[in-house]
Design a protein around this motif. Sequence first.
Motif, PDB file in Angstrom:
ATOM      1  N   LEU A 268       0.665  -1.145  -0.155  1.00 15.81           N
ATOM      2  CA  LEU A 268       0.345  -0.238  -0.261  1.00 15.81           C
ATOM      3  C   LEU A 268       0.989   1.275   0.211  1.00 15.81           C
ATOM      4  N   LEU A 269       0.652   1.943  -0.919  1.00 17.41           N
ATOM      5  CA  LEU A 269       0.959   3.884  -1.082  1.00 17.41           C
ATOM      6  C   LEU A 269       0.160   4.654  -0.356  1.00 17.41           C
ATOM      7  N   LEU A 270       0.565   5.063   1.032  1.00 17.42           N
ATOM      8  CA  LEU A 270      -0.431   5.593   1.647  1.00 17.42           C
ATOM      9  C   LEU A 270       0.897   7.358   1.760  1.00 17.42           C
ATOM     10  N   ARG A 271      -0.018   8.541   1.230  1.00 17.89           N
ATOM     11  CA  ARG A 271       0.588  10.087   2.292  1.00 17.89           C
ATOM     12  C   ARG A 271      -0.413  10.216   3.164  1.00 17.89           C
ATOM     13  N   LEU A 272       0.377  10.375   4.298  1.00 18.54           N
ATOM     14  CA  LEU A 272       0.562  11.117   5.418  1.00 18.54           C
ATOM     15  C   LEU A 272       0.427  12.043   5.571  1.00 18.54           C
ATOM     16  N   SER A 273      -0.288  13.334   6.504  1.00 15.67           N
ATOM     17  CA  SER A 273      -0.371  14.274   6.419  1.00 15.67           C
ATOM     18  C   SER A 273      -0.540  14.949   8.418  1.00 15.67           C
ATOM     19  N   PHE A 274       0.712  15.923   8.362  1.00 14.02           N
ATOM     20  CA  PHE A 274       0.916  15.986   9.555  1.00 14.02           C
ATOM     21  C   PHE A 274       0.816  17.091   9.906  1.00 14.02           C
ATOM     22  N   GLY A 311       4.248  18.798   7.990  1.00 12.02           N
ATOM     23  CA  GLY A 311       4.711  18.225   7.225  1.00 12.02           C
ATOM     24  C   GLY A 311       3.426  16.600   6.199  1.00 12.02           C
ATOM     25  N   THR A 312       4.271  16.282   5.067  1.00 11.88           N
ATOM     26  CA  THR A 312       4.250  14.749   4.190  1.00 11.88           C
ATOM     27  C   THR A 312       4.993  14.256   4.075  1.00 11.88           C
ATOM     28  N   LEU A 313       4.567  13.403   4.484  1.00 12.62           N
ATOM     29  CA  LEU A 313       5.344  11.486   4.468  1.00 12.62           C
ATOM     30  C   LEU A 313       4.595  10.692   2.886  1.00 12.62           C
ATOM     31  N   ILE A 314       5.174  10.268   2.889  1.00 14.83           N
ATOM     32  CA  ILE A 314       4.675   9.331   1.048  1.00 14.83           C
ATOM     33  C   ILE A 314       5.217   7.467   1.823  1.00 14.83           C
ATOM     34  N   VAL A 315       4.609   6.897   2.094  1.00 16.97           N
ATOM     35  CA  VAL A 315       5.101   5.766   2.972  1.00 16.97           C
ATOM     36  C   VAL A 315       4.251   4.285   2.315  1.00 16.97           C
ATOM     37  N   GLU A 316       5.434   3.101   2.525  1.00 17.14           N
ATOM     38  CA  GLU A 316       4.974   1.917   1.860  1.00 17.14           C
ATOM     39  C   GLU A 316       4.975   0.782   2.815  1.00 17.14           C
ATOM     40  N   LEU A 317       2.962   0.649   3.007  1.00 23.65           N
ATOM     41  CA  LEU A 317       3.148  -0.502   3.637  1.00 23.65           C
ATOM     42  C   LEU A 317       3.231  -1.650   3.428  1.00 23.65           C
ATOM     43  N   SER A 318       3.318  -2.557   4.087  1.00 21.71           N
ATOM     44  CA  SER A 318       3.007  -4.118   3.555  1.00 21.71           C
ATOM     45  C   SER A 318       3.183  -5.312   4.617  1.00 21.71           C
ATOM     46  N   GLY A 319       2.379  -6.433   4.363  1.00 24.45           N
ATOM     47  CA  GLY A 319       1.872  -7.399   5.884  1.00 24.45           C
ATOM     48  C   GLY A 319       0.905  -7.902   5.353  1.00 24.45           C
ATOM     49  N   THR A 331      -3.939   5.671  12.564  1.00 27.72           N
ATOM     50  CA  THR A 331      -3.097   6.705  12.127  1.00 27.72           C
ATOM     51  C   THR A 331      -4.478   8.397  12.588  1.00 27.72           C
ATOM     52  N   LYS A 332      -5.191   7.307  12.039  1.00 24.53           N
ATOM     53  CA  LYS A 332      -6.302   8.800  12.431  1.00 24.53           C
ATOM     54  C   LYS A 332      -6.456   8.708  13.371  1.00 24.53           C
ATOM     55  N   ALA A 333      -6.483   8.048  14.861  1.00 28.38           N
ATOM     56  CA  ALA A 333      -6.851   8.732  15.896  1.00 28.38           C
ATOM     57  C   ALA A 333      -5.168   9.225  16.528  1.00 28.38           C
ATOM     58  N   HIS A 334      -4.677   9.055  15.986  1.00 29.60           N
ATOM     59  CA  HIS A 334      -3.517  10.078  16.130  1.00 29.60           C
ATOM     60  C   HIS A 334      -3.372  11.585  15.707  1.00 29.60           C
ATOM     61  N   GLU A 335      -4.346  12.087  14.976  1.00 27.56           N
ATOM     62  CA  GLU A 335      -5.784  12.768  14.324  1.00 27.56           C
ATOM     63  C   GLU A 335      -4.119  13.184  12.898  1.00 27.56           C
ATOM     64  N   VAL A 336      -3.660  12.395  12.695  1.00 26.55           N
ATOM     65  CA  VAL A 336      -3.161  12.417  11.142  1.00 26.55           C
ATOM     66  C   VAL A 336      -3.262  11.571  10.021  1.00 26.55           C
ATOM     67  N   GLY A 337      -3.912  13.412   9.201  1.00 22.48           N
ATOM     68  CA  GLY A 337      -4.455  12.559   7.774  1.00 22.48           C
ATOM     69  C   GLY A 337      -3.834  11.744   6.757  1.00 22.48           C
ATOM     70  N   SER A 338      -4.719  10.990   7.014  1.00 23.72           N
ATOM     71  CA  SER A 338      -4.046   9.912   5.702  1.00 23.72           C
ATOM     72  C   SER A 338      -4.380   9.416   4.414  1.00 23.72           C
ATOM     73  N   GLU A 339      -3.947   9.546   2.927  1.00 22.03           N
ATOM     74  CA  GLU A 339      -4.807   9.255   1.616  1.00 22.03           C
ATOM     75  C   GLU A 339      -4.457   7.928   1.099  1.00 22.03           C
ATOM     76  N   VAL A 340      -5.458   7.467   0.869  1.00 24.36           N
ATOM     77  CA  VAL A 340      -4.758   6.471  -0.093  1.00 24.36           C
ATOM     78  C   VAL A 340      -4.644   6.455  -1.215  1.00 24.36           C
ATOM     79  N   ILE A 341      -2.714   6.203  -2.061  1.00 26.69           N
ATOM     80  CA  ILE A 341      -3.009   6.693  -2.865  1.00 26.69           C
ATOM     81  C   ILE A 341      -2.636   5.454  -4.718  1.00 26.69           C
ATOM     82  N   GLY A 342      -2.692   3.965  -3.334  1.00 29.85           N
ATOM     83  CA  GLY A 342      -2.894   3.185  -3.999  1.00 29.85           C
ATOM     84  C   GLY A 342      -2.136   1.950  -3.998  1.00 29.85           C
TER      85      GLY A 342
END
Length: 352
Positions: A268-274, A311-319, A331-342
Amino acid sequence: MISLNGIEKVYHSQSGQIHALRGINLEVKAGEIFGVIGKSGAGKSTLIRCINRLEQPTAGTVIVDGQDITKLTENELRESRKKIGMIFQHFNLLSSRTVFDNIAFPLELAGYAKQDIEDTVVRLLKLVGLSDKRDQYPSQLSGGQKQRVGIARALANRPKVLLCDEATSALDPQTTKSILELLKDINRELKLTIVLITHEMHVIKEICDQVAVMENGLIIEQGPILDIFTQPQAAITQEFIGTIMNHDLPDHFKDMPLSRTPLPDSKLLLRLSFIGDAAGEPIIAGMIRRFDIDVSILYGNMDHIRNVSFGTLIVELSGNQDAIHRALEYTKAHEVGSEVIGYVPRHAYAAV
């Protein structure tokens, strides 16, 4: 302090009508630094010139400090403009006058006594850091010094509002920074309301409390600077922000097949906003520790606006997909914006 209601501006030319402003509504609070950004031809210069009626609106009202500027007679308008200072991109200084005399000019026109003019100009020279330049002429000054003279002249009549028409566009980056610092100091010390137009997003970021984005004579987006930077809605706003912050996917992922739904054996590619306090939280470490997933950081950017971190992070999640889903909820519980890129199939990496 400033209220624009239904402002229209239509120019008539041989080729037909030019609709420069289309129903503009804008509120600027007292003591605020309000930025208006747009590309050339967006209508921003026309808008700011309507505030002091250098341009007469075709329709609508302009209220400044409780007074409807659009209904004033010429004599009343001259008096009202004393409380609305303005600085320009190309300085507009009188080349035959010294620095002192340029600043004194509006006071002379207003009929101030000689000693009052002397006291005021000396005070303003000190405020803008040009006490040692009082007897020099504009041709002897740098661009930044000329703009400081322009600012001092605009403040001569102790205005309540300062309009800045592309005030830093002719300056180099370092000089621009010093002028913006001066405007911030003036705003803080004199409690001055500032309206600033520009086509440069870094100027908005550096100085403004609120921002309006213009396109084709319309305000298409406006709000607090932090909201606009972290949650831009309009394409033009995203484009402006992209000039100083990169939110793009790394190049080697752009040609990969992306799925909006989970695929077998995919990442999963994910964009996190802080924003604010969330920027200091160890979110990535928490996801790895709590949910037994692998997290790789592909891109990161951190900045500050008005002493607030974002700030913004683009991260890759696997598992395991269930673990990834729970990590997203975390991430939502910690008030971090998350956008699924795909989702990217693992075999796609081999093809890159």
